[in-house]
Design an enzyme around this catalytic site. Sequence first.
Site, PDB file in Angstrom:
ATOM      1  N   ASP A  11       8.774  -2.583   5.387  1.00 33.80           N
ATOM      2  CA  ASP A  11       9.717  -3.255   6.574  1.00 33.80           C
ATOM      3  C   ASP A  11       9.075  -4.367   7.281  1.00 33.80           C
ATOM      4  OD1 ASP A  11      11.891  -3.516   8.392  1.00 33.80           O
ATOM      5  OD2 ASP A  11      10.552  -2.343   9.794  1.00 33.80           O
ATOM      6  N   LEU A  12       9.658  -5.207   7.979  1.00 37.55           N
ATOM      7  CA  LEU A  12       8.990  -6.076   8.452  1.00 37.55           C
ATOM      8  C   LEU A  12       8.921  -5.997  10.012  1.00 37.55           C
ATOM      9  CD1 LEU A  12      10.275  -9.451   6.653  1.00 37.55           C
ATOM     10  CD2 LEU A  12       8.137  -8.524   6.260  1.00 37.55           C
ATOM     11  N   GLY A  46      15.955  -5.976   6.545  1.00 36.08           N
ATOM     12  CA  GLY A  46      17.202  -6.471   6.898  1.00 36.08           C
ATOM     13  C   GLY A  46      17.469  -7.859   7.180  1.00 36.08           C
ATOM     14  N   LYS A 199      18.318   0.296   2.221  1.00 30.66           N
ATOM     15  CA  LYS A 199      17.036  -0.024   1.771  1.00 30.66           C
ATOM     16  C   LYS A 199      16.768   0.813   0.484  1.00 30.66           C
ATOM     17  CE  LYS A 199      15.108  -2.199   5.710  1.00 30.66           C
ATOM     18  NZ  LYS A 199      13.788  -2.494   6.722  1.00 30.66           N
ATOM     19  N   ASP A 222      10.534   1.479  11.128  1.00 29.56           N
ATOM     20  CA  ASP A 222      10.705   2.108  12.338  1.00 29.56           C
ATOM     21  C   ASP A 222      11.980   1.974  13.019  1.00 29.56           C
ATOM     22  OD1 ASP A 222      10.765  -1.057  14.512  1.00 29.56           O
ATOM     23  OD2 ASP A 222      11.088  -1.113  12.336  1.00 29.56           O
TER      24      ASP A 222
END
Length: 273
Positions: A11-12, A46, A199, A222
């Site tokens: 995830d970013l 996202g 995801k 997170d």
Amino acid sequence: MQTNRHLIALDLDGTLLTDKKEISPKTKQAVLRAMDEGHIVVIATGRPHRASIGYYKTLGLTTPMVNFNGALIHHPNDKKWDALHSPMSIRTAHKIIGTCYELNVRNILAEVMDDVYLDQYDQAIIDIFHMSQNDPPFTIGSLRNKLTEDPTSILIHPKDEHISTLRKNLDDFHADLIEHRNWGAPWNIIEIVRKGMNKAVGLQKIAHYFHIPTDRIIAFGDEDNDLEMIDYAGVGVAMANAIDELKSISKYVTDSNEENGIANFLQTYLKLG
């Protein structure tokens, strides 16, 4: 060379990226080392393509990418790869937009792949979503009139007192067609994608492509848009800064995004040299 290669999903925001939206040198080094040892690294976010491709290039990735929480699964470098774009129907979108107008929300933004439609001019929102000079210009004006294609996602910026009312309306009238999540402070944006998109859907498709079994999928996240991915992965890892719900279903909790959590976990778990 690692004989049992893993698929590593990153995830970013709040995970790979520091609070300054950067990849720390230590984390970058660990990710590159994992790739050197034969592991497969993918981004699962996202964010749309245009807002994540810079980090993809920074890591030198040559893998598929999951955008819009699974509503777009594609390969930035291989147009022949079996991409999957799953927008919601324009009919559903217009019903939701109508509800937003009735509640007099602050603003609504719709994305069709990398094309952005903004209901009302708002420079603060434009600054967040316009990532570079190469991005196509926003289409600004009433989404009821301007949005004519099935959108990949809809983002609603409601007034604080309307958040629970709006989410209840989405549950009561659209639950069979859409998924919705709350970004949380400071924006409290409600993000909507087509039903069944998350995801984990993207991760499953990519793992199948690379023939990686579930027990060798490592996923880091997170927020609530990481729940399905962390639950699906054999090695689901929550950041120290993650929401409690994510920590409760993860196999591991690592250090925060500000403390090189991804690097520390990968170095230990994969025994990186």
